[in-house]
Design a protein around this motif. Sequence first.
Motif, PDB file in Angstrom:
ATOM      1  N   THR A   1      -8.372   2.085  -3.699  1.00 23.10           N
ATOM      2  CA  THR A   1      -8.969   3.316  -4.231  1.00 23.10           C
ATOM      3  C   THR A   1      -7.958   4.283  -4.840  1.00 23.10           C
ATOM      4  O   THR A   1      -8.336   5.380  -5.261  1.00 23.10           O
ATOM      5  N   ILE A   2      -6.637   3.943  -4.859  1.00 22.45           N
ATOM      6  CA  ILE A   2      -5.631   4.894  -5.368  1.00 22.45           C
ATOM      7  C   ILE A   2      -4.634   4.176  -6.267  1.00 22.45           C
ATOM      8  O   ILE A   2      -4.576   2.947  -6.291  1.00 22.45           O
TER       9      ILE A   2
ATOM     10  N   PHE B   1       2.330   3.614  -5.744  1.00 20.23           N
ATOM     11  CA  PHE B   1       3.413   4.598  -5.798  1.00 20.23           C
ATOM     12  C   PHE B   1       4.621   4.073  -5.042  1.00 20.23           C
ATOM     13  O   PHE B   1       4.500   3.152  -4.227  1.00 20.23           O
TER      14      PHE B   1
ATOM     15  N   TYR C   1       8.212   5.374  -2.834  1.00 15.89           N
ATOM     16  CA  TYR C   1       8.670   6.541  -2.081  1.00 15.89           C
ATOM     17  C   TYR C   1       9.977   6.264  -1.360  1.00 15.89           C
ATOM     18  O   TYR C   1      10.313   5.126  -1.051  1.00 15.89           O
TER      19      TYR C   1
ATOM     20  N   THR D   1       8.945  11.591   3.935  1.00 15.32           N
ATOM     21  CA  THR D   1       8.986  10.761   2.726  1.00 15.32           C
ATOM     22  C   THR D   1       9.045  11.682   1.515  1.00 15.32           C
ATOM     23  O   THR D   1       8.733  12.873   1.607  1.00 15.32           O
TER      24      THR D   1
ATOM     25  N   HIS E   1       4.223  12.510   2.319  1.00 14.14           N
ATOM     26  CA  HIS E   1       3.747  12.414   3.705  1.00 14.14           C
ATOM     27  C   HIS E   1       4.892  12.669   4.715  1.00 14.14           C
ATOM     28  O   HIS E   1       6.018  12.256   4.503  1.00 14.14           O
TER      29      HIS E   1
ATOM     30  N   GLN F   1       0.141  13.342  11.902  1.00  7.06           N
ATOM     31  CA  GLN F   1       0.501  13.268  10.478  1.00  7.06           C
ATOM     32  C   GLN F   1       0.320  14.626   9.825  1.00  7.06           C
ATOM     33  O   GLN F   1      -0.555  15.400  10.188  1.00  7.06           O
TER      34      GLN F   1
ATOM     35  N   VAL G   1      -6.874  13.705   6.361  1.00 10.41           N
ATOM     36  CA  VAL G   1      -6.955  12.328   5.887  1.00 10.41           C
ATOM     37  C   VAL G   1      -7.058  11.373   7.062  1.00 10.41           C
ATOM     38  O   VAL G   1      -7.877  10.478   7.060  1.00 10.41           O
TER      39      VAL G   1
ATOM     40  N   VAL H   1      -9.700   8.009   8.473  1.00  7.88           N
ATOM     41  CA  VAL H   1      -9.275   6.606   8.567  1.00  7.88           C
ATOM     42  C   VAL H   1      -9.930   5.970   9.772  1.00  7.88           C
ATOM     43  O   VAL H   1      -9.871   6.474  10.877  1.00  7.88           O
TER      44      VAL H   1
ATOM     45  N   ILE I   1      -6.025   1.831  11.807  1.00 10.24           N
ATOM     46  CA  ILE I   1      -4.675   1.757  11.247  1.00 10.24           C
ATOM     47  C   ILE I   1      -3.894   0.714  12.029  1.00 10.24           C
ATOM     48  O   ILE I   1      -3.970   0.695  13.256  1.00 10.24           O
TER      49      ILE I   1
ATOM     50  N   ARG J   1       0.172  -0.787  12.280  1.00 15.58           N
ATOM     51  CA  ARG J   1       1.555  -0.665  11.818  1.00 15.58           C
ATOM     52  C   ARG J   1       2.333  -1.817  12.428  1.00 15.58           C
ATOM     53  O   ARG J   1       2.385  -1.949  13.651  1.00 15.58           O
TER      54      ARG J   1
ATOM     55  N   VAL K   1       2.070  -1.055   6.848  1.00 19.73           N
ATOM     56  CA  VAL K   1       0.943  -0.268   7.356  1.00 19.73           C
ATOM     57  C   VAL K   1      -0.320  -0.742   6.649  1.00 19.73           C
ATOM     58  O   VAL K   1      -0.362  -0.822   5.422  1.00 19.73           O
TER      59      VAL K   1
ATOM     60  N   MET L   1      -4.717  -0.212   6.617  1.00 21.51           N
ATOM     61  CA  MET L   1      -5.751   0.704   7.112  1.00 21.51           C
ATOM     62  C   MET L   1      -7.122   0.343   6.564  1.00 21.51           C
ATOM     63  O   MET L   1      -7.258  -0.297   5.518  1.00 21.51           O
TER      64      MET L   1
ATOM     65  N   HIS M   1      -1.567  -0.529   2.929  1.00 20.72           N
ATOM     66  CA  HIS M   1      -1.347   0.771   2.279  1.00 20.72           C
ATOM     67  C   HIS M   1       0.128   0.953   1.950  1.00 20.72           C
ATOM     68  O   HIS M   1       0.468   1.484   0.909  1.00 20.72           O
ATOM     69  N   LEU M   2       1.045   0.506   2.851  1.00 17.36           N
ATOM     70  CA  LEU M   2       2.469   0.769   2.668  1.00 17.36           C
ATOM     71  C   LEU M   2       3.300  -0.418   3.129  1.00 17.36           C
ATOM     72  O   LEU M   2       2.931  -1.101   4.088  1.00 17.36           O
TER      73      LEU M   2
HETATM   74  C1  HEM Z   1      -0.133   5.439   8.696  1.00 13.53           C
HETATM   75  C2  HEM Z   1       0.159   6.330   7.782  1.00 13.53           C
HETATM   76  C3  HEM Z   1      -0.777   6.694   6.677  1.00 13.53           C
HETATM   77  C4  HEM Z   1      -2.144   6.720   6.659  1.00 13.53           C
HETATM   78  C5  HEM Z   1      -3.095   6.417   7.784  1.00 13.53           C
HETATM   79  C6  HEM Z   1      -2.545   7.110   5.331  1.00 13.53           C
HETATM   80  C7  HEM Z   1      -3.838   7.251   4.920  1.00 13.53           C
HETATM   81  C8  HEM Z   1      -4.253   7.478   3.634  1.00 13.53           C
HETATM   82  C9  HEM Z   1      -5.646   7.550   3.183  1.00 13.53           C
HETATM   83  C10 HEM Z   1      -6.877   7.394   4.068  1.00 13.53           C
HETATM   84  C11 HEM Z   1      -5.613   7.776   1.880  1.00 13.53           C
HETATM   85  C12 HEM Z   1      -6.854   7.949   0.958  1.00 13.53           C
HETATM   86  C13 HEM Z   1      -7.287   6.600   0.450  1.00 13.53           C
HETATM   87  C14 HEM Z   1      -8.525   6.713  -0.410  1.00 13.53           C
HETATM   88  O1  HEM Z   1      -8.624   7.683  -1.156  1.00 13.53           O
HETATM   89  O2  HEM Z   1      -9.377   5.801  -0.342  1.00 13.53           O
HETATM   90  C15 HEM Z   1      -4.238   7.850   1.467  1.00 13.53           C
HETATM   91  C16 HEM Z   1      -3.822   8.064   0.179  1.00 13.53           C
HETATM   92  C17 HEM Z   1      -2.502   8.209  -0.187  1.00 13.53           C
HETATM   93  N1  HEM Z   1      -1.410   8.071   0.624  1.00 13.53           N
HETATM   94 FE1  HEM Z   1      -1.417   7.629   2.594  1.00 13.53          FE
HETATM   95  N2  HEM Z   1      -1.433   7.299   4.569  1.00 13.53           N
HETATM   96  C18 HEM Z   1      -0.340   7.067   5.365  1.00 13.53           C
HETATM   97  C19 HEM Z   1       0.965   7.157   4.992  1.00 13.53           C
HETATM   98  C20 HEM Z   1       1.379   7.504   3.723  1.00 13.53           C
HETATM   99  C21 HEM Z   1       2.757   7.649   3.334  1.00 13.53           C
HETATM  100  C22 HEM Z   1       3.965   7.456   4.264  1.00 13.53           C
HETATM  101  C23 HEM Z   1       2.743   8.005   2.023  1.00 13.53           C
HETATM  102  C24 HEM Z   1       3.868   8.316   1.080  1.00 13.53           C
HETATM  103  C25 HEM Z   1       5.045   8.020   1.228  1.00 13.53           C
HETATM  104  C26 HEM Z   1       1.393   8.044   1.600  1.00 13.53           C
HETATM  105  C27 HEM Z   1       0.982   8.335   0.316  1.00 13.53           C
HETATM  106  C28 HEM Z   1      -0.302   8.328  -0.114  1.00 13.53           C
HETATM  107  C29 HEM Z   1      -0.683   8.618  -1.484  1.00 13.53           C
HETATM  108  C30 HEM Z   1       0.250   8.968  -2.650  1.00 13.53           C
HETATM  109  C31 HEM Z   1      -2.078   8.540  -1.545  1.00 13.53           C
HETATM  110  C32 HEM Z   1      -2.965   8.768  -2.732  1.00 13.53           C
HETATM  111  C33 HEM Z   1      -3.323  10.221  -2.783  1.00 13.53           C
HETATM  112  C34 HEM Z   1      -4.193  10.509  -3.962  1.00 13.53           C
HETATM  113  O3  HEM Z   1      -4.097   9.821  -4.973  1.00 13.53           O
HETATM  114  O4  HEM Z   1      -4.978  11.457  -3.854  1.00 13.53           O
HETATM  115  N3  HEM Z   1       0.584   7.727   2.644  1.00 13.53           N
HETATM  116  N4  HEM Z   1      -3.434   7.654   2.562  1.00 13.53           N
END
Ligand code: HEM
Length: 140
Positions: A36-37, A40, A42, A63, A73, A93, A98, A102, A105, A107, A120, A122, A132-133
């Motif tokens: 869905t995104i 990227f 980092y 990050t 994040h 977090q 966000v 979820v 998750i 890891r 990671v 999810m 996701h990562l």
């Molecule tokens: C376990 C850790 C993390 C969880 C549970 C998590 C969860 C999420 C969720 C639920 C979304 C939205 C997905 C959607 O729109 O369908 C998201 C988007 C995103 N996450 Fe994470 N995230 C985590 C860690 C990180 C980290 C470490 C980074 C960056 C280094 C990151 C960067 C992003 C970015 C850039 C987006 C897209 C945001 C956007 O376009 O609006 N996330 N994440």
Amino acid sequence: MDSVTPPSAAAVHPVIVPLSYLLGTWRGQGEGGYPTINSFSYGEELHFSSNPGKPVIAYNQKTWKLNSGEPMHAESGYWRPKPDGTIEVVIAQSTGIVEVQVKEISRDFELVNGDLSYVVQMATNLTGIQPHLKALLKKL
Ligand code: HEM
């Protein structure tokens, strides 16, 4: 003993000894995405520390965007080794809202030739469990 001075030279708790290779600072980079995104890249720094005699490792992560250095994040928490050999990880977090959305998750951490690698995955309300990562970090 002066009650306001923290103890300095005490040993790490025995349950922390097998994990003591984690203690310190790790830095590296990773890649993220999700159906869905947009994908990227980092930069990431992890810091693990322990207080003498406490059976817990404190964890801090931050990050940033690789091209601009802009913060992304961040999270922090505690890694708590359990008697059965598993580790309970409690993490808060920076993106609290966000995380509530979820569903699940996972890891997975692995030590690869002395580097720390993780994946990671999810699931959200809209998407089943997906990566996701993924990142690779070196000990500083
Ligand atoms: C376990 C850790 C993390 C969880 C549970 C998590 C969860 C999420 C969720 C639920 C979304 C939205 C997905 C959607 O729109 O369908 C998201 C988007 C995103 N996450 Fe994470 N995230 C985590 C860690 C990180 C980290 C470490 C980074 C960056 C280094 C990151 C960067 C992003 C970015 C850039 C987006 C897209 C945001 C956007 O376009 O609006 N996330 N994440």
